[in-house]
Motif scaffolding. Sequence first.
Motif, mmCIF file in Angstrom:
data_model
loop_
_atom_site.group_PDB
_atom_site.id
_atom_site.type_symbol
_atom_site.label_atom_id
_atom_site.label_comp_id
_atom_site.label_asym_id
_atom_site.label_seq_id
_atom_site.Cartn_x
_atom_site.Cartn_y
_atom_site.Cartn_z
ATOM 1 N N ALA A 30 -25.546 72.178 15.022
ATOM 2 C CA ALA A 30 -26.171 72.776 13.836
ATOM 3 C C ALA A 30 -27.172 73.864 14.218
ATOM 4 O O ALA A 30 -27.844 74.421 13.340
ATOM 5 C CB ALA A 30 -26.866 71.687 13.020
ATOM 6 N N GLY A 31 -27.278 74.153 15.505
ATOM 7 C CA GLY A 31 -28.180 75.227 15.937
ATOM 8 C C GLY A 31 -29.618 74.782 16.159
ATOM 9 O O GLY A 31 -30.518 75.606 16.299
ATOM 10 N N LEU A 32 -29.837 73.465 16.199
ATOM 11 C CA LEU A 32 -31.181 72.954 16.493
ATOM 12 C C LEU A 32 -31.280 72.686 17.994
ATOM 13 O O LEU A 32 -30.394 72.072 18.583
ATOM 14 C CB LEU A 32 -31.453 71.666 15.709
ATOM 15 C CG LEU A 32 -31.514 71.832 14.190
ATOM 16 C CD1 LEU A 32 -31.671 70.469 13.515
ATOM 17 C CD2 LEU A 32 -32.672 72.753 13.801
ATOM 18 N N LYS A 33 -32.391 73.173 18.559
ATOM 19 C CA LYS A 33 -32.610 73.057 19.999
ATOM 20 C C LYS A 33 -33.548 71.890 20.267
ATOM 21 O O LYS A 33 -34.555 71.741 19.570
ATOM 22 C CB LYS A 33 -33.281 74.361 20.452
ATOM 23 C CG LYS A 33 -33.029 74.766 21.832
ATOM 24 C CD LYS A 33 -33.502 76.206 22.023
ATOM 25 C CE LYS A 33 -33.238 76.618 23.444
ATOM 26 N NZ LYS A 33 -33.451 78.059 23.612
ATOM 27 N N ILE A 34 -33.236 71.081 21.269
ATOM 28 C CA ILE A 34 -34.136 69.972 21.661
ATOM 29 C C ILE A 34 -35.131 70.556 22.647
ATOM 30 O O ILE A 34 -34.769 70.920 23.769
ATOM 31 C CB ILE A 34 -33.311 68.819 22.263
ATOM 32 C CG1 ILE A 34 -32.367 68.253 21.197
ATOM 33 C CG2 ILE A 34 -34.240 67.719 22.811
ATOM 34 C CD1 ILE A 34 -31.098 67.670 21.738
ATOM 35 N N VAL A 35 -36.395 70.688 22.227
ATOM 36 C CA VAL A 35 -37.393 71.372 23.068
ATOM 37 C C VAL A 35 -38.380 70.393 23.720
ATOM 38 O O VAL A 35 -39.185 70.806 24.558
ATOM 39 C CB VAL A 35 -38.140 72.482 22.293
ATOM 40 C CG1 VAL A 35 -37.167 73.578 21.859
ATOM 41 C CG2 VAL A 35 -38.892 71.934 21.074
ATOM 42 N N ALA A 36 -38.344 69.122 23.339
ATOM 43 C CA ALA A 36 -39.136 68.081 24.005
ATOM 44 C C ALA A 36 -38.470 66.756 23.668
ATOM 45 O O ALA A 36 -37.858 66.625 22.603
ATOM 46 C CB ALA A 36 -40.578 68.070 23.497
ATOM 47 N N ALA A 37 -38.578 65.779 24.574
ATOM 48 C CA ALA A 37 -37.976 64.466 24.302
ATOM 49 C C ALA A 37 -38.627 63.398 25.165
ATOM 50 O O ALA A 37 -39.069 63.674 26.277
ATOM 51 C CB ALA A 37 -36.476 64.499 24.573
ATOM 52 N N GLN A 38 -38.696 62.197 24.625
ATOM 53 C CA GLN A 38 -39.147 61.048 25.413
ATOM 54 C C GLN A 38 -38.524 59.776 24.843
ATOM 55 O O GLN A 38 -38.430 59.607 23.628
ATOM 56 C CB GLN A 38 -40.678 60.917 25.414
ATOM 57 C CG GLN A 38 -41.319 60.771 24.051
ATOM 58 C CD GLN A 38 -42.822 60.456 24.122
ATOM 59 O OE1 GLN A 38 -43.235 59.470 24.743
ATOM 60 N NE2 GLN A 38 -43.635 61.282 23.469
ATOM 61 N N MET A 39 -38.091 58.891 25.755
ATOM 62 C CA MET A 39 -37.684 57.555 25.316
ATOM 63 C C MET A 39 -38.900 56.664 25.421
ATOM 64 O O MET A 39 -39.643 56.740 26.391
ATOM 65 C CB MET A 39 -36.546 57.022 26.171
ATOM 66 C CG MET A 39 -36.035 55.686 25.659
ATOM 67 S SD MET A 39 -34.580 55.138 26.544
ATOM 68 C CE MET A 39 -33.284 55.802 25.502
ATOM 69 N N LYS A 40 -39.091 55.806 24.397
ATOM 70 C CA LYS A 40 -40.317 55.023 24.360
ATOM 71 C C LYS A 40 -40.105 53.690 23.650
ATOM 72 O O LYS A 40 -39.404 53.643 22.634
ATOM 73 C CB LYS A 40 -41.388 55.852 23.618
ATOM 74 C CG LYS A 40 -42.768 55.251 23.645
ATOM 75 C CD LYS A 40 -43.805 56.252 23.105
ATOM 76 C CE LYS A 40 -45.121 55.524 22.929
ATOM 77 N NZ LYS A 40 -46.269 56.179 23.437
ATOM 78 N N GLN A 41 -40.692 52.648 24.182
ATOM 79 C CA GLN A 41 -40.810 51.378 23.460
ATOM 80 C C GLN A 41 -42.106 51.458 22.662
ATOM 81 O O GLN A 41 -43.196 51.460 23.242
ATOM 82 C CB GLN A 41 -40.849 50.202 24.442
ATOM 83 C CG GLN A 41 -41.193 48.867 23.793
ATOM 84 C CD GLN A 41 -40.153 48.412 22.771
ATOM 85 O OE1 GLN A 41 -38.973 48.298 23.070
ATOM 86 N NE2 GLN A 41 -40.597 48.158 21.543
#
Length: 135
Positions: A30-41
């Motif tokens: 859809a043209g959305l860029k992932i610019v930060a990410a974290q997996m977290k509990q």
Amino acid sequence: MAIERTLSIIKPDAVAKNVIGQIYSRFENAGLKIVAAQMKQLSREDAEGFYAAHKERGFFKDLVDFMVSGPVMIQVLEGENAVLKNRELMGATDPKKADKGTIRADFADSIDANAVHGSDAVEAAQVEIAYFFGK
Ligand code: RTP
Ligand code: MG
């Protein structure tokens, strides 16, 4: 059109179903860029603070219980009209009412276990992004 940022969370049900990659593909296509990410509990404190706007609602405890039931994947999405675009990709809160082809229609089981969160306004997105990623 404005370039916006929005906060997305892949909730514990969808992480457990092993569909992070399939949901990421929908953002990317859809043209959305992932610019930060974290997996977290999330801790209860994390979840209660995040959904503080809902704390007087009858479903609040169930919502918090669900959000801490397993790890979540948290990301910042960037693109044209990102807030609304992400909400459209997600579909309605209740997956039974979500349009065909939306993330919730395809991956969610119930209004509680509904696969994804997305900020509902630009101002909310700024607050939610700072909540998990700082300034
Ligand atoms: P979200 O914040 O998670 O992206 O979901 P939303 O905007 O579509 O829905 P919202 O009204 O913000 O509600 C937050 C979450 O609370 C649960 N909920 N349960 N039982 C109920 O009537 C009810 N209403 C809301 C849902 O899991 C929803 O995602
Ligand atoms: Mg909401």
